[in-house]
Design an enzyme around this catalytic site. Sequence first.
Site, PDB file in Angstrom:
ATOM      1  N   HIS A   1      -2.917  -5.082   4.260  1.00  0.00           N
ATOM      2  CA  HIS A   1      -2.471  -4.998   2.869  1.00  0.00           C
ATOM      3  C   HIS A   1      -0.974  -5.265   2.688  1.00  0.00           C
ATOM      4  O   HIS A   1      -0.549  -5.804   1.676  1.00  0.00           O
ATOM      5  CB  HIS A   1      -2.844  -3.634   2.253  1.00  0.00           C
ATOM      6  CG  HIS A   1      -2.141  -2.466   2.852  1.00  0.00           C
ATOM      7  ND1 HIS A   1      -2.556  -1.868   4.010  1.00  0.00           N
ATOM      8  CD2 HIS A   1      -1.042  -1.763   2.438  1.00  0.00           C
ATOM      9  CE1 HIS A   1      -1.768  -0.845   4.295  1.00  0.00           C
ATOM     10  NE2 HIS A   1      -0.830  -0.768   3.359  1.00  0.00           N
ATOM     11  N   ASP A   2      -0.155  -4.905   3.664  1.00  0.00           N
ATOM     12  CA  ASP A   2       1.294  -5.090   3.525  1.00  0.00           C
ATOM     13  C   ASP A   2       1.843  -6.148   4.461  1.00  0.00           C
ATOM     14  O   ASP A   2       3.035  -6.145   4.773  1.00  0.00           O
ATOM     15  CB  ASP A   2       2.027  -3.763   3.772  1.00  0.00           C
ATOM     16  CG  ASP A   2       2.181  -2.933   2.509  1.00  0.00           C
ATOM     17  OD1 ASP A   2       2.091  -3.506   1.406  1.00  0.00           O
ATOM     18  OD2 ASP A   2       2.386  -1.716   2.621  1.00  0.00           O
TER      19      ASP A   2
ATOM     20  N   LYS B   1       5.153  -8.010   3.955  1.00  0.00           N
ATOM     21  CA  LYS B   1       6.468  -7.412   4.202  1.00  0.00           C
ATOM     22  C   LYS B   1       7.234  -8.122   5.316  1.00  0.00           C
ATOM     23  O   LYS B   1       8.445  -7.947   5.441  1.00  0.00           O
ATOM     24  CB  LYS B   1       6.310  -5.930   4.557  1.00  0.00           C
ATOM     25  CG  LYS B   1       5.993  -5.046   3.369  1.00  0.00           C
ATOM     26  CD  LYS B   1       5.924  -3.586   3.782  1.00  0.00           C
ATOM     27  CE  LYS B   1       5.648  -2.677   2.588  1.00  0.00           C
ATOM     28  NZ  LYS B   1       5.573  -1.254   3.002  1.00  0.00           N
TER      29      LYS B   1
ATOM     30  N   HIS C   1       6.168  -9.237  -1.943  1.00  0.00           N
ATOM     31  CA  HIS C   1       5.394  -9.137  -0.700  1.00  0.00           C
ATOM     32  C   HIS C   1       3.875  -9.260  -0.912  1.00  0.00           C
ATOM     33  O   HIS C   1       3.185  -9.783  -0.039  1.00  0.00           O
ATOM     34  CB  HIS C   1       5.753  -7.864   0.091  1.00  0.00           C
ATOM     35  CG  HIS C   1       5.058  -6.615  -0.337  1.00  0.00           C
ATOM     36  ND1 HIS C   1       5.581  -5.764  -1.281  1.00  0.00           N
ATOM     37  CD2 HIS C   1       3.863  -6.069   0.059  1.00  0.00           C
ATOM     38  CE1 HIS C   1       4.757  -4.740  -1.447  1.00  0.00           C
ATOM     39  NE2 HIS C   1       3.709  -4.903  -0.648  1.00  0.00           N
TER      40      HIS C   1
ATOM     41  N   HIS D   1      -3.189  -4.855  -4.299  1.00  0.00           N
ATOM     42  CA  HIS D   1      -3.115  -3.400  -4.088  1.00  0.00           C
ATOM     43  C   HIS D   1      -1.938  -2.749  -4.805  1.00  0.00           C
ATOM     44  O   HIS D   1      -1.814  -1.520  -4.817  1.00  0.00           O
ATOM     45  CB  HIS D   1      -3.093  -3.065  -2.590  1.00  0.00           C
ATOM     46  CG  HIS D   1      -1.796  -3.375  -1.893  1.00  0.00           C
ATOM     47  ND1 HIS D   1      -1.387  -4.662  -1.610  1.00  0.00           N
ATOM     48  CD2 HIS D   1      -0.825  -2.554  -1.422  1.00  0.00           C
ATOM     49  CE1 HIS D   1      -0.229  -4.617  -0.985  1.00  0.00           C
ATOM     50  NE2 HIS D   1       0.140  -3.353  -0.862  1.00  0.00           N
ATOM     51  N   HIS D   2      -1.062  -3.556  -5.441  1.00  0.00           N
ATOM     52  CA  HIS D   2       0.016  -2.987  -6.250  1.00  0.00           C
ATOM     53  C   HIS D   2      -0.199  -3.243  -7.747  1.00  0.00           C
ATOM     54  O   HIS D   2       0.703  -2.975  -8.555  1.00  0.00           O
ATOM     55  CB  HIS D   2       1.380  -3.535  -5.817  1.00  0.00           C
ATOM     56  CG  HIS D   2       1.911  -2.905  -4.573  1.00  0.00           C
ATOM     57  ND1 HIS D   2       2.187  -1.553  -4.472  1.00  0.00           N
ATOM     58  CD2 HIS D   2       2.188  -3.439  -3.353  1.00  0.00           C
ATOM     59  CE1 HIS D   2       2.634  -1.282  -3.253  1.00  0.00           C
ATOM     60  NE2 HIS D   2       2.636  -2.418  -2.546  1.00  0.00           N
TER      61      HIS D   2
ATOM     62  N   ASP E   1      -3.293   3.671  -0.073  1.00  0.00           N
ATOM     63  CA  ASP E   1      -1.931   3.362   0.340  1.00  0.00           C
ATOM     64  C   ASP E   1      -0.926   4.350  -0.253  1.00  0.00           C
ATOM     65  O   ASP E   1      -0.054   4.880   0.453  1.00  0.00           O
ATOM     66  CB  ASP E   1      -1.595   1.927  -0.090  1.00  0.00           C
ATOM     67  CG  ASP E   1      -0.232   1.472   0.396  1.00  0.00           C
ATOM     68  OD1 ASP E   1       0.147   1.837   1.530  1.00  0.00           O
ATOM     69  OD2 ASP E   1       0.451   0.743  -0.349  1.00  0.00           O
TER      70      ASP E   1
END
Length: 367
Positions: A224-225, A228, A253, A279-280, A308
């Site tokens: 998911h990240d 970054k 990101h 997811h954000h 998260d």
Amino acid sequence: MKPYSIYPDQFFSTFKKIISKLGFIKNSKRHEGLLREYKEAIDRSAIVSKTDPKGTITYVNDAFCTISQYSAQELLGKPHNIIRHPDMPALAFEEMWHTITSKRPWGGVVKNRKKDGTAYYVKSLINPILNEHGEIEEFIAIRHDVTELEMYRQDLETRLQESVDEIVQTQREILYTVGAIGEKRSKETGLHVKRVAHYSYVLAKLYGLDEKQAQLLREASPMHDIGKVGIPDSVLLKPGPLDDEEWAIIKTHPTLGYEMLKHSNREILQAAAIIAHEHHERWDGKGYPRGLKDEEIHIFGRITAIADVYDALGHDRVYKKAWSLAQIQELFHEEKGRGFDPVLSELFLTHIHQFETIKSNLSPSFF
């Protein structure tokens, strides 16, 4: 007595009948001999039994007795379930019986049980035999022992499944490792992505996703990240509040992660691309990068968002200390239907003890 020459037509007619009967008898004996030879050939090469229309055994050959370990006397007059193995589902025999009593042949592999309880497998063909009125006279079953072949097949299936499990586990570890790269850069432990994966799986099952989808989410969510990796250290590792320009960089990101993953045709990476991208996003449409709202956000994104944030709040980060459980619960109550899917939020809060257990078991102190 008058000589036959006086009645030539009658004589020749009678003579033809006699010749015809002699020929029929001769042919009958020949056919009987051939049938006997056919039977002996089948008996030597196959496992044979016969039953009456009710399924009671009326004949078994030596091969049947040898493989089953029962004598002919023990088998005759008994139903075939004397050798039925408990592993064979009753539905299979119901389907078989329905087929043959409908005057159609049935074929398949059957697992049977010997007298000593051990199993054997036979490839069977059961034929209904009809009389001159079209009624079932009996059933003849011809079988071949395929035990060795079946055991080999099962062994191959077991080995194949073990290989698949190993590949899946390796794939999962690779995704965890790659997914943790972004977290490592922001001074987070790789356990974060593992915890998020477990939270996501549990929440997916609570929501009603099937096992395949829940497993897919668990395996894809560690990525998911991944975006970054494209964020400069000066921004990612900044211990204090971010200014507007830095915050704008951080908000790239999800798109960076999506661009990394979207080109793959693999189902797991397609799912990972969706999760990284969404997811954000927020339920009220105030999230980033695209401002999606409500069910415009993929269910994988909505679930991972809760997982998260819950894990991030519950652990120390460079910019904050871990929150207490009470603080976390208060935030999710406030953000239910605003930042997060209201249904998922309620499920999460109702079953918070399950997530707390995962958090405890996958914390550095646990290891």
